[in-house]
Design a protein around this motif. Structure first.
Motif, PDB file in Angstrom:
ATOM      1  N   GLY A 169     -14.478  28.579  16.376  1.00  0.00           N
ATOM      2  CA  GLY A 169     -14.928  28.563  15.711  1.00  0.00           C
ATOM      3  C   GLY A 169     -16.830  28.250  15.433  1.00  0.00           C
ATOM      4  O   GLY A 169     -16.523  26.897  16.336  1.00  0.00           O
ATOM      5  N   LEU A 170     -17.513  28.869  15.156  1.00  0.00           N
ATOM      6  CA  LEU A 170     -18.728  28.614  15.470  1.00  0.00           C
ATOM      7  C   LEU A 170     -19.200  27.564  14.608  1.00  0.00           C
ATOM      8  O   LEU A 170     -18.449  27.452  13.090  1.00  0.00           O
ATOM      9  CB  LEU A 170     -19.798  29.985  15.224  1.00  0.00           C
ATOM     10  N   GLY A 171     -19.129  26.621  14.696  1.00  0.00           N
ATOM     11  CA  GLY A 171     -20.039  24.969  14.514  1.00  0.00           C
ATOM     12  C   GLY A 171     -18.448  24.084  13.838  1.00  0.00           C
ATOM     13  O   GLY A 171     -19.269  23.263  13.641  1.00  0.00           O
ATOM     14  N   SER A 172     -17.868  24.502  15.119  1.00  0.00           N
ATOM     15  CA  SER A 172     -16.447  23.688  14.768  1.00  0.00           C
ATOM     16  C   SER A 172     -17.208  22.153  15.286  1.00  0.00           C
ATOM     17  O   SER A 172     -16.261  21.184  15.139  1.00  0.00           O
ATOM     18  CB  SER A 172     -15.594  24.160  16.000  1.00  0.00           C
ATOM     19  N   GLY A 173     -18.388  22.031  15.733  1.00  0.00           N
ATOM     20  CA  GLY A 173     -18.021  21.048  16.801  1.00  0.00           C
ATOM     21  C   GLY A 173     -18.878  19.692  15.768  1.00  0.00           C
ATOM     22  O   GLY A 173     -18.745  18.115  15.938  1.00  0.00           O
ATOM     23  N   ASN A 174     -19.798  20.242  15.287  1.00  0.00           N
ATOM     24  CA  ASN A 174     -21.001  19.591  14.751  1.00  0.00           C
ATOM     25  C   ASN A 174     -20.619  20.545  12.983  1.00  0.00           C
ATOM     26  O   ASN A 174     -21.948  20.816  12.791  1.00  0.00           O
ATOM     27  CB  ASN A 174     -21.701  19.083  15.159  1.00  0.00           C
ATOM     28  N   PRO A 175     -19.875  20.443  12.175  1.00  0.00           N
ATOM     29  CA  PRO A 175     -20.149  21.176  10.984  1.00  0.00           C
ATOM     30  C   PRO A 175     -20.790  20.240   9.720  1.00  0.00           C
ATOM     31  O   PRO A 175     -21.483  21.518   9.520  1.00  0.00           O
ATOM     32  CB  PRO A 175     -18.551  22.015  10.335  1.00  0.00           C
ATOM     33  N   GLU A 176     -21.205  19.500  10.265  1.00  0.00           N
ATOM     34  CA  GLU A 176     -21.747  18.996   8.651  1.00  0.00           C
ATOM     35  C   GLU A 176     -23.662  19.142   9.163  1.00  0.00           C
ATOM     36  O   GLU A 176     -24.183  19.862   7.842  1.00  0.00           O
ATOM     37  CB  GLU A 176     -21.419  17.080   8.784  1.00  0.00           C
ATOM     38  N   GLN A 177     -23.709  19.587  10.038  1.00  0.00           N
ATOM     39  CA  GLN A 177     -25.082  20.441  10.311  1.00  0.00           C
ATOM     40  C   GLN A 177     -25.667  21.398   9.789  1.00  0.00           C
ATOM     41  O   GLN A 177     -26.826  22.049   9.458  1.00  0.00           O
ATOM     42  CB  GLN A 177     -25.427  20.359  12.150  1.00  0.00           C
ATOM     43  N   LEU A 178     -24.908  22.260   9.051  1.00  0.00           N
ATOM     44  CA  LEU A 178     -24.547  23.581   8.664  1.00  0.00           C
ATOM     45  C   LEU A 178     -24.974  23.510   7.174  1.00  0.00           C
ATOM     46  O   LEU A 178     -24.534  22.357   5.812  1.00  0.00           O
ATOM     47  CB  LEU A 178     -23.549  24.707   8.572  1.00  0.00           C
ATOM     48  N   THR A 179     -25.766  23.974   6.700  1.00  0.00           N
ATOM     49  CA  THR A 179     -26.199  24.030   5.256  1.00  0.00           C
ATOM     50  C   THR A 179     -25.151  24.488   3.874  1.00  0.00           C
ATOM     51  O   THR A 179     -24.475  25.869   4.679  1.00  0.00           O
ATOM     52  CB  THR A 179     -27.542  25.279   5.116  1.00  0.00           C
ATOM     53  N   GLY A 180     -24.971  23.868   3.763  1.00  0.00           N
ATOM     54  CA  GLY A 180     -24.166  24.340   1.870  1.00  0.00           C
ATOM     55  C   GLY A 180     -22.752  23.495   2.742  1.00  0.00           C
ATOM     56  O   GLY A 180     -21.448  23.400   1.791  1.00  0.00           O
ATOM     57  N   TRP A 181     -22.805  22.231   3.375  1.00  0.00           N
ATOM     58  CA  TRP A 181     -21.556  21.892   3.962  1.00  0.00           C
ATOM     59  C   TRP A 181     -21.205  20.767   2.815  1.00  0.00           C
ATOM     60  O   TRP A 181     -21.673  20.218   1.906  1.00  0.00           O
ATOM     61  CB  TRP A 181     -21.551  21.058   5.443  1.00  0.00           C
ATOM     62  N   GLU A 182     -19.845  21.470   2.839  1.00  0.00           N
ATOM     63  CA  GLU A 182     -19.272  19.700   1.127  1.00  0.00           C
ATOM     64  C   GLU A 182     -18.344  19.328   2.310  1.00  0.00           C
ATOM     65  O   GLU A 182     -16.799  19.974   1.937  1.00  0.00           O
ATOM     66  CB  GLU A 182     -18.738  21.322   0.263  1.00  0.00           C
ATOM     67  N   GLU A 183     -18.307  18.180   2.234  1.00  0.00           N
ATOM     68  CA  GLU A 183     -16.896  17.401   3.364  1.00  0.00           C
ATOM     69  C   GLU A 183     -16.057  17.715   1.802  1.00  0.00           C
ATOM     70  O   GLU A 183     -15.907  16.859   0.319  1.00  0.00           O
ATOM     71  CB  GLU A 183     -17.173  15.744   3.125  1.00  0.00           C
ATOM     72  N   GLY A 184     -14.714  18.297   2.745  1.00  0.00           N
ATOM     73  CA  GLY A 184     -13.227  18.224   1.730  1.00  0.00           C
ATOM     74  C   GLY A 184     -13.153  18.850   0.721  1.00  0.00           C
ATOM     75  O   GLY A 184     -12.270  19.391   0.448  1.00  0.00           O
ATOM     76  N   SER A 185     -14.070  20.152   1.179  1.00  0.00           N
ATOM     77  CA  SER A 185     -13.692  21.382   0.702  1.00  0.00           C
ATOM     78  C   SER A 185     -12.407  22.602   1.131  1.00  0.00           C
ATOM     79  O   SER A 185     -12.358  21.867   2.642  1.00  0.00           O
ATOM     80  CB  SER A 185     -15.728  22.505   0.671  1.00  0.00           C
ATOM     81  N   LEU A 186     -11.985  23.876   1.031  1.00  0.00           N
ATOM     82  CA  LEU A 186     -11.683  23.992   1.960  1.00  0.00           C
ATOM     83  C   LEU A 186     -12.223  24.649   3.096  1.00  0.00           C
ATOM     84  O   LEU A 186     -11.328  23.738   4.705  1.00  0.00           O
ATOM     85  CB  LEU A 186     -10.717  25.304   1.729  1.00  0.00           C
ATOM     86  N   ILE A 187     -12.528  25.316   3.829  1.00  0.00           N
ATOM     87  CA  ILE A 187     -13.759  25.155   4.751  1.00  0.00           C
ATOM     88  C   ILE A 187     -14.128  24.432   5.404  1.00  0.00           C
ATOM     89  O   ILE A 187     -13.537  23.979   6.996  1.00  0.00           O
ATOM     90  CB  ILE A 187     -14.529  26.410   4.252  1.00  0.00           C
ATOM     91  N   ALA A 188     -14.284  23.191   4.800  1.00  0.00           N
ATOM     92  CA  ALA A 188     -14.426  21.790   5.393  1.00  0.00           C
ATOM     93  C   ALA A 188     -13.732  21.632   6.017  1.00  0.00           C
ATOM     94  O   ALA A 188     -13.156  21.389   7.040  1.00  0.00           O
ATOM     95  CB  ALA A 188     -14.690  21.249   4.434  1.00  0.00           C
ATOM     96  N   GLN A 189     -11.882  21.460   5.257  1.00  0.00           N
ATOM     97  CA  GLN A 189     -11.103  21.071   6.117  1.00  0.00           C
ATOM     98  C   GLN A 189     -10.582  22.072   7.599  1.00  0.00           C
ATOM     99  O   GLN A 189     -10.204  21.248   8.281  1.00  0.00           O
ATOM    100  CB  GLN A 189     -10.103  21.236   4.728  1.00  0.00           C
ATOM    101  N   VAL A 190     -10.540  23.424   6.976  1.00  0.00           N
ATOM    102  CA  VAL A 190     -10.560  24.313   8.413  1.00  0.00           C
ATOM    103  C   VAL A 190     -11.775  24.272   9.667  1.00  0.00           C
ATOM    104  O   VAL A 190     -10.779  23.233  10.912  1.00  0.00           O
ATOM    105  CB  VAL A 190     -10.883  25.735   7.849  1.00  0.00           C
TER     106      VAL A 190
END
Length: 311
Positions: A109-130
């Motif tokens: 998926g888009l952003g899977s390599g370094n997802p924390e760079q995305l605006t709105g990133w919340e570690e531990g959220s459901l989408i973050a887990q995915v």
């Protein structure tokens, strides 16, 4: 003749790979839990060789991959078993190595390599887990020691707006109102599932060009308003978006975990290099073309929304 194993062969991306692989005269192998299902029967009728089993069944994987030269897989998270996706990737890749598979293409998926760079990133959220799961799946492939590997990171699926995927947008089918945490100015890099299949097959057919590459796939960039305009014109229904903000956004996030994923998508387009996508010379379709190809599904999706002239 080229034999390939397609994991997720009955799914959206798997069927797209089958579509393009059959055009090349390749033989496709796959797994299915239920060979008698409608989806499995349709694939069998096309000549796909199916083995009954799942990704935790090593013997079934070995049988299905026997004689294959390459593997494609796209896995779906199991929210009841968060470790499943990575475990399945490990199983698939381990069997691939043991059976002398020469190439592996994985779609994440888009952003899977370094997802924390995305605006709105919340570690531990459901989408973050995915997304963390997708990140680990990529690592399984890239560190496996298989020379010909390719990672595909698709953008926003056009299929998300039609049945059955559209059900994740609560109330959209029933009211014609897409309630979203995207911005009115958000530009989404849309991708047709058939185009993902085309990239996967070409990555296997042209290893010298795709070896060791991670390719973000997106082509037709649209705002929410432009997307709804296409759907409305095709279906004759007036569709609109409601953009959440402030307290309303906070309440929606608490009630619906899908809402958080929108925040990550606000700047998703920055992760796609359109010129690089075009450089592979693989024709890609527009959203209008996709909707017309699935016009019956589009009309069914919004059949309960009042026609334009009644609103």
């Amino acid at each position: 003749m080229t034999h390939i194993f397609v994991a997720g062969v009955t799914g959206c991306q798997g069927r797209a790979v089958v579509h393009h692989a059959l055009k090349k005269g390749w033989t496709i192998h796959g797994l299915t839990r239920n060979p008698a299902s409608e989806a499995a029967s349709a694939l069998t009728a096309q000549g796909v060789q199916l083995t009954q089993g799942d990704y935790d069944d090593t013997a079934a994987l070995e049988t299905a991959m026997k004689g294959c030269m390459a593997v494609f897989f796209a896995l779906v998270p199991n929210f009841a078993d968060p470790s499943a996706e990575e475990r399945w990737a490990v199983s698939i890749v381990a069997v691939a190595k043991a059976t002398s598979i020469q190439a592996v293409v994985v779609s994440t998926g888009l952003g899977s390599g370094n997802p924390e760079q995305l605006t709105g990133w919340e570690e531990g959220s459901l989408i973050a887990q995915v997304m963390r799961s997708k990140q680990r799946v990529e690592a399984v492939v890239t560190s496996a020691g298989i020379t010909n590997w390719t990672v595909l990171r698709p953008g926003f699926f056009m299929a998300n707006f039609l049945v059955p995927k559209v059900t994740m947008y609560q109330g959209f089918r029933e009211t014609g109102v897409w309630t979203t945490a995207l911005l009115e100015t958000t530009r989404l890099p849309l991708v047709d599932d058939l185009d993902i299949g085309a990239f996967a097959v070409e990555a296997l057919a042209r290893p010298n060009e795709f070896r060791g590459k991670t390719v973000a796939i997106g082509f037709d960039v649209r705002t929410p308003g432009q997307i709804l305009q296409v759907l409305s014109a095709a279906t004759g229904r007036k569709l609109k978006a409601k953009f959440l903000e402030g307290d309303e956004l906070d309440k929606a996030k608490a009630a619906n975990p899908v809402i958080s994923s929108y925040l990550l998508m606000r700047d998703m387009v920055s992760l796609v290099d359109i010129d690089e996508v075009k450089s592979f010379g693989i024709p890609m379709g527009t959203f209008e073309e996709y909707v017309q190809r699935r016009i019956d599904d589009a009309k069914v999706t919004f059949e309960n929304v009042a026609p334009k002239e009644e609103q």
